[in-house]
Enzyme design. Structure first.
Site, PDB file in Angstrom:
ATOM      1  N   SER A   1       0.921  -1.144   0.059  1.00 29.10           N
ATOM      2  CA  SER A   1      -0.113   0.005   0.059  1.00 29.10           C
ATOM      3  C   SER A   1       0.979   1.409   0.149  1.00 29.10           C
ATOM      4  O   SER A   1       2.196   1.217   0.069  1.00 29.10           O
ATOM      5  CB  SER A   1      -0.696  -0.031   1.215  1.00 29.10           C
ATOM      6  N   LYS A   2       0.324   2.439  -0.178  1.00 35.48           N
ATOM      7  CA  LYS A   2       0.847   3.560  -0.263  1.00 35.48           C
ATOM      8  C   LYS A   2       1.988   3.620   0.819  1.00 35.48           C
ATOM      9  O   LYS A   2       3.047   4.276   0.713  1.00 35.48           O
ATOM     10  CB  LYS A   2      -0.353   4.685  -0.026  1.00 35.48           C
ATOM     11  N   ARG A   3       1.510   3.221   2.135  1.00 35.23           N
ATOM     12  CA  ARG A   3       2.507   3.487   3.168  1.00 35.23           C
ATOM     13  C   ARG A   3       3.839   2.858   3.046  1.00 35.23           C
ATOM     14  O   ARG A   3       4.735   2.966   3.357  1.00 35.23           O
ATOM     15  CB  ARG A   3       1.908   3.387   4.282  1.00 35.23           C
TER      16      ARG A   3
END
Ligand code: GLU
Length: 467
Positions: free
Chosen positions: A241-243
């Protein structure tokens, strides 16, 4: 001889080319290209509210960067809607599908009652066995007659045999009441019509395969080879994910990773060939197979990507690397290199492509070749150009004028000069780096001199000595 391999990449154009999508595309491309097959591209644009031409363009840009060329025209799934509807009509005519006139309220009531009685809540339409002669002239959907007993087995080349009990399958809707085909029908008809032999895609589609098989079987079409690949996870083992960092393939282009390095890295993300980490495109094409795809999710590892990108930059053909740099600068919206910069960069390539993990790192090493007089030394380099060193440069410069311009002679001249000054060459290096590049960290002084040539070297040293 077995039929030629046909694979496809079928992205939904709702955003950029995700790193997972890029890997799916790569696997399909490698599989086809390694077998003299065809790799097709279908844009799954049936969802009109979420599909945008910008997203299609972004996906195509990402694929172009990665060099994933497809065969034939791009297929638009939306444009095939009439054909999808025709297949539904064919199934209806063959008695393998039926019109269902149940209203949404009736279906909701059925489910509530089933829940209350602790029964399976899959909708069972009373219209399944109705005589078509009794069909009212009312809005309806078309449903497939799903098998109700026995099992459906998905023979998946990655997941093994996946068995689904048929009493878990409902009579899936094929055509909605407005006549539009559902996605599941569209995929099967398109794959069949495009002659797709191998479906390699994310394992988030594994459940769809069981439902899609119903359509293949009802139509009497050959089921493709399935290979559902595990999704990509972040280094912590959670879904990417984006993180975890950048998710778009093109973000990696803008960070300056080499396309060949990215291909190598993505190929290793879930697939392996023994212990091989670094390989060329040709090797990847020769080696790629479905048996090498792992069953557990691969973990994204930026260090590995950096490392492979660096190795591919180091062994790239100079002219190809120049083209990649030009494309990189254009993608970033940076000003292009001038003809003279390209010329000097070409000469410098041998000493700047080693140990550069990314194209910006390479360009940074090549700063001395891209910059022009007067050289503005950076702060740290400026300190190396004090009065004493400038005096030394003033003495050295005429001696270099008599040197013949090859590594051996330059080394001999500089070493002899250092000796005459009762010092080591290392002491001269700082002022020379500052004079030639305006930097404290540069490629070797000899490499810079050889790349810049005698006149330019002389001019830069004189500038610094006089500065
Ligand atoms: N359009 C689907 C997606 O983007 C892929 C469908 C398929 O490969 O069958 O996830």
């Amino acid at each position: 001889m077995s039929a030629p391999v046909v694979t496809r990449f079928a992205p939904s154009p709702t955003g950029f080319l995700h790193i997972g999508g890029a890997r799916t595309a790569l696997f399909n491309w490698l599989y086809a290209r390694g077998r003299g097959g065809r790799f097709l591209l279908r844009i799954e644009d049936t969802d009109r509210t979420r599909s945008t031409p910008q997203a299609t363009a972004a996906i195509l840009r990402g694929m172009a960067w990665l060099g994933l060329d497809h065969d034939g025209e791009i297929v638009s799934q939306f444009e095939n809607a009439p054909r999808h509807a025709a297949v539904a009509a064919q199934l209806l005519a063959a008695g393998k599908a039926y019109k269902c006139f149940a209203t949404p309220e009736e279906i909701a009531r059925f489910r509530e009652a089933a829940r209350a009685e602790g029964r399976n809540t899959l909708y069972r339409s009373p219209w399944r066995d109705a005589d078509p002669a009794t069909y009212p002239n009312k809005p309806h959907v078309i449903r497939i007659k799903a098998p109700q007993t026995g099992e459906t087995v998905i023979r998946d080349r990655v997941q093994g045999d996946v068995v689904i009990r048929n009493d878990q399958l409902d009579d899936m809707v094929l055509l909605r009441s407005d006549g539009t085909p559902v996605y599941m029908l569209a995929v099967v008809v398109d794959d069949h019509d495009m002659g797709v032999t191998h479906v390699i895609r994310g394992d988030d589609h594994l459940n769809n395969a069981a439902r899609q098989m119903m359509i293949y079987e009802a139509m009497g079409w050959e089921v493709p080879v399935w290979a559902h690949i595990p999704l990509i996870h972040g280094p912590d083992g959670k879904k990417l994910s984006k993180r975890h960092g950048a998710l778009g393939a093109q973000e990696y282009q803008l960070m300056g990773y080499s396309a060949a390095g990215m291909r190598n890295y993505l190929a290793r993300l879930g697939w392996s060939h023994g212990d091989d980490e670094f390989f060329t495109d040709t090797q990847a094409r020769d080696w790629f197979d479905l048996d090498g795809i792992g069953k557990s999710p691969a973990r994204f590892d930026l260090k590995k990507l950096e490392n492979l990108s660096g190795q591919h930059i180091a062994q790239a053909d100079d002219a190809a690397l120049q083209q990649e740099i030009t494309a990189f600068l254009a993608a970033k919206g940076a000003s292009p290199l001038t003809a003279s910069q390209l010329h000097t960069l070409g000469k410098a390539m041998y000493c700047v492509k080693e140990r550069a993990k990314t194209l910006p790192e390479l360009l940074d090493k090549a700063h001395f070749a891209l910059t022009s007089r007067p050289i503005e030394p950076e702060e740290k380099a400026a300190k190396a150009l004090d009065d004493v060193s400038r005096g030394i440069l003033r003495e050295l410069t005429p001696q270099l004028q008599n040197a013949s311009w090859n590594r051996e002679d330059l080394e001999a001249t500089l070493n002899a000069f250092a000796l005459s000054k009762d010092t080591k060459f290392g002491k001269l290096a700082g002022p020379l780096r500052a004079a030639l590049a305006g930097r404290a960290v540069t490629p070797s002084v000899f490499d810079m001199m050889l790349v810049l040539g005698q006149d330019e070297t002389h001019a830069r040293l004189t500038d610094a000595a006089d500065g």
